[in-house]
Scaffold this motif. Structure first.
Motif, mmCIF file in Angstrom:
data_model
loop_
_atom_site.group_PDB
_atom_site.id
_atom_site.type_symbol
_atom_site.label_atom_id
_atom_site.label_comp_id
_atom_site.label_asym_id
_atom_site.label_seq_id
_atom_site.Cartn_x
_atom_site.Cartn_y
_atom_site.Cartn_z
ATOM 1 N N ASP A 104 0.845 -1.196 0.000
ATOM 2 C CA ASP A 104 0.000 0.000 0.000
ATOM 3 C C ASP A 104 0.880 1.244 0.000
ATOM 4 O O ASP A 104 0.518 2.253 -0.594
ATOM 5 C CB ASP A 104 -0.969 0.085 1.188
ATOM 6 C CG ASP A 104 -2.240 -0.733 0.962
ATOM 7 O OD1 ASP A 104 -2.611 -0.943 -0.218
ATOM 8 O OD2 ASP A 104 -2.847 -1.172 1.951
ATOM 9 N N ILE A 158 -1.591 2.557 -2.678
ATOM 10 C CA ILE A 158 -2.996 2.844 -2.423
ATOM 11 C C ILE A 158 -3.335 4.260 -2.895
ATOM 12 O O ILE A 158 -2.598 5.209 -2.635
ATOM 13 C CB ILE A 158 -3.342 2.646 -0.932
ATOM 14 C CG1 ILE A 158 -4.863 2.664 -0.726
ATOM 15 C CG2 ILE A 158 -2.633 3.658 -0.056
ATOM 16 C CD1 ILE A 158 -5.292 2.168 0.648
ATOM 17 N N TYR A 163 -7.863 5.848 0.437
ATOM 18 C CA TYR A 163 -6.966 5.759 1.596
ATOM 19 C C TYR A 163 -7.467 6.676 2.709
ATOM 20 O O TYR A 163 -7.140 7.857 2.770
ATOM 21 C CB TYR A 163 -5.543 6.131 1.181
ATOM 22 C CG TYR A 163 -4.509 5.934 2.267
ATOM 23 C CD1 TYR A 163 -4.594 4.876 3.173
ATOM 24 C CD2 TYR A 163 -3.432 6.813 2.378
ATOM 25 C CE1 TYR A 163 -3.644 4.697 4.159
ATOM 26 C CE2 TYR A 163 -2.467 6.637 3.365
ATOM 27 C CZ TYR A 163 -2.584 5.581 4.248
ATOM 28 O OH TYR A 163 -1.635 5.407 5.231
ATOM 29 N N CYS A 235 -3.693 1.190 -8.337
ATOM 30 C CA CYS A 235 -3.928 1.279 -6.892
ATOM 31 C C CYS A 235 -3.868 -0.125 -6.313
ATOM 32 O O CYS A 235 -4.572 -1.035 -6.790
ATOM 33 C CB CYS A 235 -5.299 1.906 -6.629
ATOM 34 S SG CYS A 235 -5.883 1.770 -4.923
ATOM 35 N N THR A 236 -3.037 -0.345 -5.315
ATOM 36 C CA THR A 236 -2.912 -1.669 -4.717
ATOM 37 C C THR A 236 -4.234 -2.141 -4.109
ATOM 38 O O THR A 236 -4.600 -3.314 -4.227
ATOM 39 C CB THR A 236 -1.816 -1.667 -3.644
ATOM 40 O OG1 THR A 236 -2.012 -0.551 -2.765
ATOM 41 C CG2 THR A 236 -0.434 -1.560 -4.283
ATOM 42 N N TYR A 237 -4.964 -1.232 -3.500
ATOM 43 C CA TYR A 237 -6.227 -1.581 -2.832
ATOM 44 C C TYR A 237 -7.293 -2.005 -3.841
ATOM 45 O O TYR A 237 -8.063 -2.934 -3.596
ATOM 46 C CB TYR A 237 -6.725 -0.378 -2.023
ATOM 47 C CG TYR A 237 -7.955 -0.639 -1.195
ATOM 48 C CD1 TYR A 237 -7.856 -1.095 0.118
ATOM 49 C CD2 TYR A 237 -9.235 -0.414 -1.719
ATOM 50 C CE1 TYR A 237 -8.987 -1.335 0.885
ATOM 51 C CE2 TYR A 237 -10.368 -0.650 -0.966
ATOM 52 C CZ TYR A 237 -10.239 -1.110 0.338
ATOM 53 O OH TYR A 237 -11.362 -1.345 1.089
ATOM 54 N N SER A 245 -2.660 -5.675 -0.673
ATOM 55 C CA SER A 245 -2.998 -4.426 -0.003
ATOM 56 C C SER A 245 -3.198 -4.736 1.466
ATOM 57 O O SER A 245 -4.100 -5.513 1.825
ATOM 58 C CB SER A 245 -4.278 -3.809 -0.584
ATOM 59 O OG SER A 245 -4.784 -2.792 0.272
ATOM 60 N N ARG A 247 -4.230 -2.679 3.708
ATOM 61 C CA ARG A 247 -5.495 -2.056 4.116
ATOM 62 C C ARG A 247 -6.686 -2.949 3.711
ATOM 63 O O ARG A 247 -7.674 -3.035 4.431
ATOM 64 C CB ARG A 247 -5.607 -0.672 3.487
ATOM 65 C CG ARG A 247 -6.890 0.094 3.780
ATOM 66 C CD ARG A 247 -7.059 0.407 5.258
ATOM 67 N NE ARG A 247 -6.066 1.307 5.786
ATOM 68 C CZ ARG A 247 -6.232 2.628 5.912
ATOM 69 N NH1 ARG A 247 -7.353 3.198 5.510
ATOM 70 N NH2 ARG A 247 -5.277 3.360 6.459
ATOM 71 N N ARG A 248 -6.606 -3.603 2.598
ATOM 72 C CA ARG A 248 -7.703 -4.455 2.115
ATOM 73 C C ARG A 248 -7.714 -5.830 2.777
ATOM 74 O O ARG A 248 -8.754 -6.338 3.190
ATOM 75 C CB ARG A 248 -7.577 -4.620 0.593
ATOM 76 C CG ARG A 248 -8.715 -5.404 -0.062
ATOM 77 C CD ARG A 248 -8.417 -5.694 -1.533
ATOM 78 N NE ARG A 248 -7.262 -6.565 -1.691
ATOM 79 C CZ ARG A 248 -6.228 -6.304 -2.473
ATOM 80 N NH1 ARG A 248 -6.189 -5.187 -3.169
ATOM 81 N NH2 ARG A 248 -5.214 -7.150 -2.553
#
Length: 265
Positions: A104, A158, A163, A235-237, A245, A247-248
């Motif tokens: 991210d 991200i 984000y 975007c990685t997410y 990701s 965050r994901r």
């Protein structure tokens, strides 16, 4: 202006940027997990010496002479090795491959078109707030590079639109590009500087933060021209088919990004 291309190595996909076409480099995908830089270097330059660090979300940048080649370290258990703590690496001679990991955070690969030297940086929100990319540029200038000769590619990270961070985090990051912000509150920062990579969020006390935009502003303030910078359109997410990701998924898995220094005529 610059194009991004999918490449394959052993049927595994990775991304390259035309801005850095003179240097073997790659932003690797989750398909390459859990291969380490000592293995992935075969896709770029098998004879290159391999360098990496233990990333700690700071702004320390080391040179290759400060950490030593990791080619002889155990490939099967890379986490058992006591790597030096840092979030950036710059080379000191040709045929040296420097690597950073991300899931991210923004991987930044840097190359000097005069000397052929390169750098690799891991820039999350903490590192961005502490100006790690300008710090890496400073180390490269110490190695004899010139600002106008540097080329920088920011890899998949991200995107600001997804984000979500606290206002305090956004304030700390924005302070790196907003002069005299110190104790100002986020609202006043945004009133004065509307284009610092911060977007609205419906949750009270939260905003959305575009870290790559802030890094771009840091480079602009250093005097780096727009044509010296490329930003990956991924975007990685939002691209689970290619990238981890944190965050994901909340998994401690990463994708590696690396670049090899070379001699230029």
């Amino acid at each position: 202006m610059y194009t991004w291309h999918w490449q394959t190595w052993n049927e595994l996909p990775y991304l390259t940027c035309s801005l850095l076409e003179k240097w073997p480099h790659g932003f690797f995908t989750h398909h390459c997990w859990p291969r380490s830089p000592a293995e992935l270097v075969a896709s770029l330059q098998p004879q290159a010496e391999v360098y990496r660090v233990k990333q700690v979300h700071g702004n320390t940048v080391l040179t290759t002479n400060q950490i030593g080649d990791i080619s002889d370290f155990p490939v099967s258990e890379p986490e058992s090795v006591a790597y030096p703590e840092a979030d950036g690496l710059v080379t000191e001679q040709s045929q040296q491959a420097v690597w950073v990991a991300s899931a991210d955070c923004t991987p930044v690969l840097i190359a000097d078109r005069q000397t052929g030297l390169v750098g690799a940086v891991h820039s999350g929100w903490r590192g961005t707030a502490a100006k790690i990319v300008p710090q890496a540029i400073g180390r490269m200038l110490e190695q004899g590079c010139r600002l106008e000769n540097l080329l920088l590619a920011m890899g998949p990270a991200i995107a600001g639109e997804v984000y979500q961070v606290s206002e305090d985090v956004a304030e700390a990051v924005c302070a790196s590009v907003v002069a005299g912000s110190n104790s100002d509150k986020l609202g006043s920062l945004l009133d004065q500087f509307s284009d610092v990579g911060v977007l609205d969020d419906p949750e009270p006390g939260k905003v959305r933060l575009d870290v790559r935009r802030v890094i771009g502003l840091q480079l602009e303030q250093l005097g780096v021209a727009p044509e010296q910078v490329a930003i990956a359109p991924y975007c990685t997410y939002q691209t689970p088919e290619h990238f981890f990701s944190y965050r994901r998924d909340n998994l401690r898995k990463v994708q590696w990004s690396g670049i090899v220094s070379r001699e230029l005529a």
